[in-house]
Design an enzyme around this catalytic site. Structure first.
Site, PDB file in Angstrom:
ATOM      1  N   ASP A 127      -9.859   7.464   4.093  1.00 12.31           N
ATOM      2  CA  ASP A 127      -9.156   8.535   3.374  1.00 12.31           C
ATOM      3  C   ASP A 127      -7.725   8.134   2.994  1.00 12.31           C
ATOM      4  O   ASP A 127      -7.267   8.415   1.879  1.00 12.31           O
ATOM      5  CB  ASP A 127      -9.168   9.844   4.183  1.00 12.31           C
ATOM      6  N   ASP A 134     -15.596   7.338  10.302  1.00 14.08           N
ATOM      7  CA  ASP A 134     -15.372   8.766  10.588  1.00 14.08           C
ATOM      8  C   ASP A 134     -16.222   9.702   9.719  1.00 14.08           C
ATOM      9  O   ASP A 134     -16.394  10.866  10.057  1.00 14.08           O
ATOM     10  CB  ASP A 134     -13.892   9.122  10.376  1.00 14.08           C
TER      11      ASP A 134
HETATM   12  N1  LIG Z   1      -0.754   9.291   1.243  1.00 17.21           N
HETATM   13  C1  LIG Z   1      -0.706   7.979   1.032  1.00 17.21           C
HETATM   14  N2  LIG Z   1      -0.060   7.463  -0.058  1.00 17.21           N
HETATM   15  C2  LIG Z   1      -0.006   6.128  -0.276  1.00 17.21           C
HETATM   16  N3  LIG Z   1      -0.565   5.208   0.528  1.00 17.21           N
HETATM   17  C3  LIG Z   1      -1.216   5.642   1.608  1.00 17.21           C
HETATM   18  C4  LIG Z   1      -1.317   7.040   1.925  1.00 17.21           C
HETATM   19  N4  LIG Z   1      -2.026   7.156   3.079  1.00 17.21           N
HETATM   20  C5  LIG Z   1      -2.342   5.907   3.452  1.00 17.21           C
HETATM   21  N5  LIG Z   1      -1.860   4.989   2.583  1.00 17.21           N
HETATM   22  C6  LIG Z   1      -1.977   3.520   2.663  1.00 17.21           C
HETATM   23  O1  LIG Z   1      -3.301   3.165   3.074  1.00 17.21           O
HETATM   24  C7  LIG Z   1      -3.266   2.426   4.306  1.00 17.21           C
HETATM   25  C8  LIG Z   1      -4.493   2.731   5.111  1.00 17.21           C
HETATM   26  O2  LIG Z   1      -4.535   4.117   5.428  1.00 17.21           O
HETATM   27  P1  LIG Z   1      -5.033   4.631   6.854  1.00 17.21           P
HETATM   28  O3  LIG Z   1      -4.974   6.123   6.831  1.00 17.21           O
HETATM   29  O4  LIG Z   1      -4.268   3.932   7.923  1.00 17.21           O
HETATM   30  O5  LIG Z   1      -6.522   4.079   6.974  1.00 17.21           O
HETATM   31  P2  LIG Z   1      -7.879   4.548   6.254  1.00 17.21           P
HETATM   32  O6  LIG Z   1      -7.837   4.130   4.844  1.00 17.21           O
HETATM   33  O7  LIG Z   1      -8.939   3.815   7.019  1.00 17.21           O
HETATM   34  O8  LIG Z   1      -7.961   6.052   6.420  1.00 17.21           O
HETATM   35  C9  LIG Z   1      -1.938   2.854   4.950  1.00 17.21           C
HETATM   36  O9  LIG Z   1      -1.457   1.907   5.846  1.00 17.21           O
HETATM   37  C10 LIG Z   1      -1.025   2.980   3.748  1.00 17.21           C
HETATM   38  O10 LIG Z   1      -0.541   1.732   3.342  1.00 17.21           O
HETATM   39  O1  LIG Z   2      -7.990   0.900  14.208  1.00 18.08           O
HETATM   40  P1  LIG Z   2      -7.096   1.783  14.992  1.00 18.08           P
HETATM   41  O2  LIG Z   2      -5.698   1.693  14.518  1.00 18.08           O
HETATM   42  O3  LIG Z   2      -7.255   1.560  16.441  1.00 18.08           O
HETATM   43  O4  LIG Z   2      -7.519   3.288  14.685  1.00 18.08           O
HETATM   44  C1  LIG Z   2      -8.571   3.950  15.267  1.00 18.08           C
HETATM   45  C2  LIG Z   2      -9.086   4.969  14.291  1.00 18.08           C
HETATM   46  O5  LIG Z   2      -9.758   4.316  13.236  1.00 18.08           O
HETATM   47  C3  LIG Z   2     -11.062   4.869  13.066  1.00 18.08           C
HETATM   48  O6  LIG Z   2     -11.968   4.025  13.748  1.00 18.08           O
HETATM   49  C4  LIG Z   2     -11.453   4.902  11.616  1.00 18.08           C
HETATM   50  O7  LIG Z   2     -10.571   5.702  10.880  1.00 18.08           O
HETATM   51  P2  LIG Z   2     -10.120   5.279   9.415  1.00 18.08           P
HETATM   52  O8  LIG Z   2     -11.327   4.746   8.726  1.00 18.08           O
HETATM   53  O9  LIG Z   2      -9.594   6.527   8.784  1.00 18.08           O
HETATM   54  O10 LIG Z   2      -9.086   4.217   9.572  1.00 18.08           O
HETATM   55  C5  LIG Z   2     -10.993   6.233  13.753  1.00 18.08           C
HETATM   56  O11 LIG Z   2     -12.235   6.723  14.202  1.00 18.08           O
HETATM   57  C6  LIG Z   2     -10.071   5.922  14.895  1.00 18.08           C
HETATM   58  O12 LIG Z   2      -9.437   7.082  15.344  1.00 18.08           O
HETATM   59 MG   LIG Z   3      -8.447   7.545   7.837  1.00 14.42          MG
END
Ligand SMILES: Nc1ncnc2c1ncn2[C@@H]1O[C@H](COP(=O)(O)OP(=O)(O)O)[C@@H](O)[C@H]1O
Ligand SMILES: O=P(O)(O)OC[C@H]1O[C@](O)(COP(=O)(O)O)[C@@H](O)[C@@H]1O
Ligand SMILES: [Mg+2]
Length: 319
Positions: A103, A127
């Protein structure tokens, strides 16, 4: 388009490699060059990339994780960071970007789209909290990992008359907890989306204990409570001997399931086809077994809640 980029970003998951391989080979099939940026937005900011060839993506389909590696980048969250990323793409003459991630990464994709970069996102997160796709990449493999572990724990739980609290991933998402509870026949799933009444849980376990059910499996999503506290509460209320197992990052790795290999291949292929056909700022999703593009704008403001009937089923079947 002459050259496109691919990144895998955020939490890694099984099936990312299938998507990278498929997107790369689809682009090459259209005569388009591909750069694979290492470590998500971090590699994009640094200009750290691999020139992707058909051979470069050979031998990765069956491997978990992401061979391009993944990362979380604080710099990319800033306006300045994102402008730097856009400039990097211009300097490298990259005309479009495929972003594979969860997300957060997809919100980053939307931010780049708003800055004029042609992007298509691929939902990848164990997730399963991304709307407009029935399944994200990696979910099926993670569930298979979990049920293997829980089945093993059930054997020892029943041998010793113990209750186990098993913590699975999902800081804000109860999908893995509720689906694995159904698939493993667990007594209870505790998820962040629904307030858990611990005294109700203990009452139910006590009734079962009195009926002669001397072991129990409670699956806890990591964001929904503290595993040891819950185990202690159950022990104090019923007298069950309790143990805690935290499955942790084991859940995220391993060879992708058939489902994730196929889904990654379909997502990667469609993402490139959509990009080359002129679609912009969209995410590919699996809806009723078809690959459907949805605007990232819409994805970003929507929420995916677990299906109520499945949560209800989890509690009924745990009786
Ligand atoms: N609201 C946002 N706006 C811009 N970049 C974002 C935003 N949220 C996340 N990112 C970028 O995407 C990367 C991955 O997001 P994260 O939430 O950590 O993992 P995931 O994509 O698995 O949910 C972050 O480290 C950041 O660089
Ligand atoms: O990789 P990290 O930083 O330990 O984060 C753990 C988190 O990543 C996940 O495995 C996957 O979440 P995202 O795909 O949003 O990054 C979650 O279930 C867990 O809470
Ligand atoms: Mg996430």
């Amino acid at each position: 388009m002459k050259r496109i980029g691919i990144i895998t970003s955020g939490g890694d998951c099984s099936g990312m490699n299938a998507a990278v391989r498929s997107a790369t080979r689809t682009a090459i099939g259209h005569g388009v060059e591909v750069l694979g940026f290492r470590k998500g937005y971090l590699g994009l900011l640094k200009g750290d990339y691999l020139e992707m060839t058909s051979r470069e993506v050979a031998g990765i389909l069956h491997r978990g994780g992401t061979f391009l590696q993944s990362a979380r980048s604080e710099e990319f969250r800033t306006e300045k960071g994102r402008e730097k990323a856009v400039q990097r793409l211009k300097d490298l003459e990259v005309d479009g970007l495929i972003i594979i991630g969860g997300d957060g990464s997809l919100k980053g994709a939307l931010a780049l789209h708003r800055l004029g970069v042609p992007v298509i996102g691929i939902p990848a997160s164990i997730d399963n909290d991304i709307p407009f796709t029935d399944m994200a990449l990696g979910v099926d493999t993670a569930l298979n990992n979990i049920i293997y572990a829980v089945d093993c724990i059930k054997d020892t739980a029943s041998s010793h008359d113990r209750a186990f609290v098993i913590e699975v991933m999902g800081r804000n998402s109860g999908y893995l907890a509720s689906m694995s509870a159904i698939a493993c026949g667990a007594e209870y799933a505790i998820v962040p989306e629904i307030e858990c009444d611990l005294s109700d849980l203990c009452n139910q376990l006590r009734l079962r204990w009195e009926e002669g059910r001397s072991n129990a499996i409670i699956i806890l999503a990591e964001g929904a409570g503290h595993a040891q506290n819950i185990a202690d509460t159950i022990k104090d209320a019923i007298g069950f001997e309790t143990r805690v197992t935290v499955l942790g990052h084991y859940q995220r790795g391993g060879a992708p399931s058939v489902f994730d290999r196929l889904l990654g291949s379909r997502f990667g292929n469609s993402a490139v086809e959509f990009l080359l056909a002129g679609q912009r700022g969209k995410m590919v999703g699996l809806i009723c077994n078809a690959i459907v593009p949805t605007l990232l704008e819409t994805v970003a403001v929507s929420e995916k809640r677990p299906q109520e009937e499945l949560l209800g089923m989890a509690s009924v079947l745990g009786i």
